[in-house]
Design an enzyme around this catalytic site. Structure first.
Site, PDB file in Angstrom:
ATOM      1  N   GLU A 307       4.972  -1.876 -10.034  1.00  0.00           N
ATOM      2  CA  GLU A 307       3.949  -2.532  -8.887  1.00  0.00           C
ATOM      3  C   GLU A 307       3.463  -3.880  -9.432  1.00  0.00           C
ATOM      4  OE1 GLU A 307       1.313   0.184  -7.304  1.00  0.00           O
ATOM      5  OE2 GLU A 307       2.468   1.972  -7.818  1.00  0.00           O
ATOM      6  N   TYR A 308       4.697  -5.065  -9.361  1.00  0.00           N
ATOM      7  CA  TYR A 308       5.467  -5.049  -8.524  1.00  0.00           C
ATOM      8  C   TYR A 308       6.739  -6.083  -9.329  1.00  0.00           C
ATOM      9  CZ  TYR A 308       2.892  -2.912  -4.810  1.00  0.00           C
ATOM     10  OH  TYR A 308       2.134  -1.895  -4.311  1.00  0.00           O
ATOM     11  N   THR A 374       5.432   3.613   1.677  1.00  0.00           N
ATOM     12  CA  THR A 374       4.856   3.259   2.897  1.00  0.00           C
ATOM     13  C   THR A 374       3.426   3.666   3.087  1.00  0.00           C
ATOM     14  OG1 THR A 374       6.355   5.297   3.677  1.00  0.00           O
ATOM     15  CG2 THR A 374       7.305   2.957   3.889  1.00  0.00           C
ATOM     16  N   TRP A 513       2.366  11.135  -2.077  1.00  0.00           N
ATOM     17  CA  TRP A 513       1.346  10.957  -3.101  1.00  0.00           C
ATOM     18  C   TRP A 513       0.315  11.502  -2.455  1.00  0.00           C
ATOM     19  CZ3 TRP A 513       1.148   9.186  -7.866  1.00  0.00           C
ATOM     20  CH2 TRP A 513      -0.381   9.112  -8.671  1.00  0.00           C
TER      21      TRP A 513
END
Length: 530
Positions: A307-308, A374, A513
């Site tokens: 990330e990222y 997302t 998650w």
């Protein structure tokens, strides 16, 4: 999905049978409408929504059908099962949204292309514009003039499509402390039987190498009999304890379950830039760690949560657009073709955003699948708001940042050449919220993050479902307003809608998650894996 033909077999003895299709009169009727709105238009395509508004008697099912002109088509849909014949489209309720109470509504959405709009709309066989409609979708029977013997088949009940394939859940190693969530909870909640893969988070990335994240939680903590997956206590002299040993026991109960060791994450992604400078050495260090003889049988592969790449997260990376592809290519070369190699990725679908910063399509050739995160699009990291759902499926009027939706992220990955079958739908088993909010609808101002059990502005679904139940939905997810707090999170109902959308997109499955946010009986994973 193959279509099933409705058929009638008539036994004939002498005369030629003449077949007539007759609509069966509905047993009861209600006043209802189905209203269309174009909710978004981005030039090359648009998003449409139908809202079924019920009147005086409950609907126990609904079917909306319409025609589109030549040059206009629907590419995907959510919250309904879609079939088409030529330019005629039919949308049927799913198992969870078919009943519409008097005065209630149900809705479904779809993505379209071309300049046209729906016409000749029917709701349960009656005009959509208003009036009396059957309370259930009409069926069709068939009769003959001679001979009188006929056989009639009833159309099969449409089952909600599911995101076929993988159901991947993250297990956070630190959950064994304050959260008191252990591998055994995956079993007792019923989640283990619904998972295809567990991602164990996280291993560290430091000094250009893969490293242990928390040795005590990973392989040192001793479990008593009542805490253990198989009811057998750890001994002081056994070679492997901790969560690794518990995962081994869980896999013994579920032989098809795979476990993948995930490295990086928000906190430990800063080491990937250095690792990419010597990707071969990094891959070798990861292989030696994952395949350590003490736990080699526990893990089936490695997951990279950077990330990222070539963009900013907790820190900013400037390793260039090819670094991620180089890194995962080296991992594939070292681990071989039989190991699982996956990646959690940005879901920033904005123009010039994080997806554009890296050659994800080039990397995809080395990966079994990619997991666009997302969720966390919006939250109290912007303390004053505006309030907005943190995991929207689609856009809406007033979205704070264009491109911050699941649909935009998936569309961008596809446009760059990442196969849909290698993309998984991301779901958060938690909510994000603000306090000091004075309006229920999204878009309100705030004074900061709402109180959370472990962190301000974040709370588990298992808590929010009771303390701040949903008061509305927007963009395919739910939100709730209680007191002066405003939360957004997914529920079993919104997950079912997202799952249907993912199936229409041809995605390879879903991930979430993380496991400890669900209820003790696994409400969310049940909805996700259904």
């Amino acid at each position: 999905m193959p279509r099933t033909r409705w058929h009638v077999v008539a036994a004939a003895t002498a005369a030629t049978a003449v077949t007539l299709g007759l609509a069966v009169a509905p047993a009861s009727a209600a006043t209802a409408t189905a209203e269309f709105a174009k909710t978004q238009d981005w030039g090359t395509g648009w998003e449409g929504k139908y809202t079924v508004r019920n009147g005086d008697r409950a609907l126990s099912g609904w079917k909306v059908e319409f025609d589109l002109p030549s040059g206009t088509a629907v590419s995907s849909a959510w919250d309904a099962a879609m079939t088409k014949s030529g330019n005629h489209y039919t949308f049927t309720n799913l198992s969870w949204n078919g009943t519409v109470a008097p005065g209630g509504t149900a809705s479904f959405g779809f993505n379209g292309s071309g300049p046209g709009a729906p016409s000749n709309c029917l709701l349960n066989g009656a005009p959509c514009g208003g009036g009396t409609v059957p309370t259930t979708p009409p069926t069709t029977t068939t009769t003959t003039t001679a001979p009188p013997t006929t056989t009639t088949t009833t159309p099969p009940t449409t089952q909600p499509p599911s995101a076929a394939g993988k159901v991947v859940g993250y297990f956070a190693e630190w959950g064994v402390y304050g959260r008191n969530y252990h591998v055994k909870n995956i079993e007792t909640s019923g989640s283990a039987a619904k998972l295809t893969h567990i991602n164990y988070a996280f291993g560290n990335v430091t000094n250009g190498q893969c490293a242990i994240g928390d040795s005590y939680a990973d392989y040192e903590k001793a479990y008593t009999a009542d805490q253990s997956v198989d009811g057998v206590a750890d001994t002081w002299d056994q070679p492997l304890r901790g969560s690794f040993n518990q995962l081994r026991k869980l896999k013994a109960k579920h032989p098809n379950l795979k476990v993948i060791w995930s490295f990086g994450g928000w906190t430990w992604s800063g080491g990937f830039g250095q690792a990419a400078k010597n990707a071969t050495a990094f891959a070798d260090s990861c292989y030696r760690l994952v395949e350590d003889p003490r736990w080699a049988d526990v893990f089936d592969g490695i997951d990279i949560d950077w990330e990222y790449p070539n963009a900013c997260g907790l820190t900013c990376d400037t390793s260039g657009p090819n670094a991620f592809k180089t890194l995962v290519g080296a991992l594939r070369a070292r681990f071989g073709s039989s190991a699982l190699i996956t990646a959690a990725t940005t879901a920033d679908g904005s123009s010039g955003g994080k997806i554009d910063a890296t050659d994800y399509a080039g990397a995809a050739q080395y990966l079994d699948w990619l997991m666009p995160m997302t969720y966390d699009f919006f939250g109290a990291f912007n303390a004053q708001g505006p309030t907005a759902p943190h995991s929207p499926l689609t856009s809406w009027s007033g979205i704070p940042t264009q491109g911050f939706t699941t649909a935009d992220a998936i569309a961008k990955f596809k446009s760059k050449g990442v196969p849909a079958s290698k993309l998984l739908l991301g779901i958060g088993f938690y909510g994000r919220g603000w306090t000091g909010v004075t309006q229920s609808a999204p878009g309100g101002s705030a004074t900061g993050g709402a109180p959370g059990t472990y962190e301000t502005g974040i709370e588990d679904y298992k808590v929010l479902k009771n303390t701040c139940p949903p008061t509305g939905t927007i963009a395919g997810t739910s939100y709730s307003y209680c007191g002066n707090n405003w939360w957004s999170y997914d529920t079993p109902s919104t997950i079912a809608g997202k799952r249907s959308w993912a199936a229409g997109q041809g995605l390879g499955g879903s991930f979430f998650w993380e496991l400890s946010g669900d209820t003790s009986n696994g409400e969310l994973i049940t909805a996700l894996s259904r």
